[in-house]
Design a protein around this motif. Sequence first.
Motif, PDB file in Angstrom:
ATOM      1  N   MET A   1      -9.992   2.866  10.167  1.00 25.84           N
ATOM      2  CA  MET A   1     -11.332   2.527   9.736  1.00 25.84           C
ATOM      3  C   MET A   1     -11.254   2.131   8.261  1.00 25.84           C
ATOM      4  N   ALA A   2     -11.911   1.030   7.908  1.00 21.38           N
ATOM      5  CA  ALA A   2     -11.926   0.557   6.518  1.00 21.38           C
ATOM      6  C   ALA A   2     -13.369   0.566   6.010  1.00 21.38           C
ATOM      7  N   PHE A   3     -13.588   1.123   4.852  1.00 21.78           N
ATOM      8  CA  PHE A   3     -14.897   1.109   4.198  1.00 21.78           C
ATOM      9  C   PHE A   3     -14.856   0.020   3.138  1.00 21.78           C
ATOM     10  N   TRP A   4     -15.877  -0.865   3.102  1.00 15.79           N
ATOM     11  CA  TRP A   4     -15.883  -1.955   2.142  1.00 15.79           C
ATOM     12  C   TRP A   4     -17.189  -1.990   1.361  1.00 15.79           C
ATOM     13  N   MET A   5     -17.118  -2.565   0.153  1.00 16.38           N
ATOM     14  CA  MET A   5     -18.276  -2.738  -0.715  1.00 16.38           C
ATOM     15  C   MET A   5     -18.067  -4.024  -1.506  1.00 16.38           C
ATOM     16  N   THR A   6     -19.123  -4.831  -1.663  1.00 17.73           N
ATOM     17  CA  THR A   6     -19.005  -6.097  -2.383  1.00 17.73           C
ATOM     18  C   THR A   6     -20.293  -6.415  -3.130  1.00 17.73           C
ATOM     19  N   ALA A   7     -20.157  -7.165  -4.218  1.00 20.13           N
ATOM     20  CA  ALA A   7     -21.320  -7.642  -4.973  1.00 20.13           C
ATOM     21  C   ALA A   7     -21.848  -8.907  -4.305  1.00 20.13           C
ATOM     22  N   LEU A   8     -23.156  -9.083  -4.306  1.00 21.32           N
ATOM     23  CA  LEU A   8     -23.779 -10.260  -3.716  1.00 21.32           C
ATOM     24  C   LEU A   8     -24.093 -11.284  -4.798  1.00 21.32           C
ATOM     25  N   PRO A   9     -24.117 -12.579  -4.449  1.00 25.96           N
ATOM     26  CA  PRO A   9     -24.356 -13.620  -5.450  1.00 25.96           C
ATOM     27  C   PRO A   9     -25.711 -13.508  -6.149  1.00 25.96           C
ATOM     28  N   GLY A  10     -26.743 -13.095  -5.453  1.00 26.61           N
ATOM     29  CA  GLY A  10     -28.077 -12.996  -6.041  1.00 26.61           C
ATOM     30  C   GLY A  10     -28.338 -11.667  -6.741  1.00 26.61           C
ATOM     31  N   GLY A  11     -27.324 -10.854  -6.891  1.00 26.27           N
ATOM     32  CA  GLY A  11     -27.490  -9.522  -7.474  1.00 26.27           C
ATOM     33  C   GLY A  11     -27.487  -8.464  -6.390  1.00 26.27           C
ATOM     34  N   GLY A  12     -27.131  -7.274  -6.741  1.00 25.89           N
ATOM     35  CA  GLY A  12     -27.076  -6.176  -5.782  1.00 25.89           C
ATOM     36  C   GLY A  12     -25.718  -6.097  -5.125  1.00 25.89           C
ATOM     37  N   PHE A  13     -25.627  -5.290  -4.064  1.00 28.51           N
ATOM     38  CA  PHE A  13     -24.347  -5.131  -3.382  1.00 28.51           C
ATOM     39  C   PHE A  13     -24.593  -4.836  -1.906  1.00 28.51           C
ATOM     40  N   ALA A  14     -23.524  -4.958  -1.128  1.00 33.01           N
ATOM     41  CA  ALA A  14     -23.553  -4.640   0.302  1.00 33.01           C
ATOM     42  C   ALA A  14     -22.333  -3.791   0.605  1.00 33.01           C
ATOM     43  N   MET A  15     -22.446  -2.929   1.622  1.00 36.10           N
ATOM     44  CA  MET A  15     -21.313  -2.108   2.014  1.00 36.10           C
ATOM     45  C   MET A  15     -21.383  -1.822   3.505  1.00 36.10           C
ATOM     46  N   GLY A  16     -20.257  -1.411   4.074  1.00 35.79           N
ATOM     47  CA  GLY A  16     -20.219  -1.117   5.491  1.00 35.79           C
ATOM     48  C   GLY A  16     -18.853  -0.605   5.912  1.00 35.79           C
ATOM     49  N   GLU A  17     -18.677  -0.448   7.218  1.00 36.34           N
ATOM     50  CA  GLU A  17     -17.418   0.021   7.789  1.00 36.34           C
ATOM     51  C   GLU A  17     -16.901  -1.020   8.765  1.00 36.34           C
ATOM     52  N   PRO A  19     -13.339  -1.817  11.594  1.00 34.04           N
ATOM     53  CA  PRO A  19     -12.212  -1.183  12.265  1.00 34.04           C
ATOM     54  C   PRO A  19     -10.875  -1.376  11.548  1.00 34.04           C
ATOM     55  N   ASP A  20     -10.704  -2.505  10.835  1.00 36.22           N
ATOM     56  CA  ASP A  20      -9.466  -2.740  10.099  1.00 36.22           C
ATOM     57  C   ASP A  20      -9.743  -3.632   8.887  1.00 36.22           C
ATOM     58  N   GLU A  21      -8.706  -3.908   8.105  1.00 38.64           N
ATOM     59  CA  GLU A  21      -8.880  -4.669   6.864  1.00 38.64           C
ATOM     60  C   GLU A  21      -9.295  -6.114   7.124  1.00 38.64           C
ATOM     61  N   ALA A  22      -8.766  -6.743   8.161  1.00 37.81           N
ATOM     62  CA  ALA A  22      -9.125  -8.126   8.476  1.00 37.81           C
ATOM     63  C   ALA A  22     -10.613  -8.238   8.826  1.00 37.81           C
ATOM     64  N   ALA A  23     -11.109  -7.317   9.622  1.00 34.60           N
ATOM     65  CA  ALA A  23     -12.534  -7.319   9.973  1.00 34.60           C
ATOM     66  C   ALA A  23     -13.385  -7.052   8.736  1.00 34.60           C
ATOM     67  N   ALA A  24     -12.911  -6.195   7.843  1.00 34.07           N
ATOM     68  CA  ALA A  24     -13.644  -5.912   6.604  1.00 34.07           C
ATOM     69  C   ALA A  24     -13.737  -7.168   5.738  1.00 34.07           C
ATOM     70  N   ARG A  25     -12.647  -7.935   5.653  1.00 37.82           N
ATOM     71  CA  ARG A  25     -12.676  -9.183   4.869  1.00 37.82           C
ATOM     72  C   ARG A  25     -13.654 -10.189   5.458  1.00 37.82           C
ATOM     73  N   ILE A  28     -17.168  -9.021   4.527  1.00 40.85           N
ATOM     74  CA  ILE A  28     -17.465  -9.290   3.119  1.00 40.85           C
ATOM     75  C   ILE A  28     -17.836 -10.755   2.928  1.00 40.85           C
ATOM     76  N   GLU A  29     -17.054 -11.659   3.539  1.00 40.00           N
ATOM     77  CA  GLU A  29     -17.349 -13.087   3.408  1.00 40.00           C
ATOM     78  C   GLU A  29     -18.705 -13.427   4.013  1.00 40.00           C
ATOM     79  N   SER A  30     -19.038 -12.822   5.150  1.00 34.84           N
ATOM     80  CA  SER A  30     -20.332 -13.114   5.775  1.00 34.84           C
ATOM     81  C   SER A  30     -21.483 -12.613   4.905  1.00 34.84           C
ATOM     82  N   GLN A  31     -21.297 -11.489   4.211  1.00 39.77           N
ATOM     83  CA  GLN A  31     -22.352 -10.977   3.329  1.00 39.77           C
ATOM     84  C   GLN A  31     -22.514 -11.856   2.089  1.00 39.77           C
TER      85      GLN A  31
END
Length: 96
Positions: A1-17, A19-25, A28-31
Amino acid sequence: MAFWMTALPGGGFAMGEAPDEAAARRMIESQQRGSVTFHERTGRYRWTVVLDHGKTSHGWADTRDEAWWFVAEALNRPHRGTRRVRPRGLWQRPPD
């Protein structure tokens, strides 16, 4: 399980879980490149994705999860012209 967090272009951030690093990437790109908003008048979700060179894809979905699925599909769609199509005229008449 991979936990991810990223900054959004308009400000703020998104995070989630994921199953693996590829799915996390991919998540992140979709967010970062996609958005989902609720349209009160129609009662549906509007999804938009900004692809390379400013081209956009957009559409409607009934649920928020379905809209994010469309965002992920638009981002992971293969480029046009990568599919090999056989030339026409290869059919021959069977021997009599």
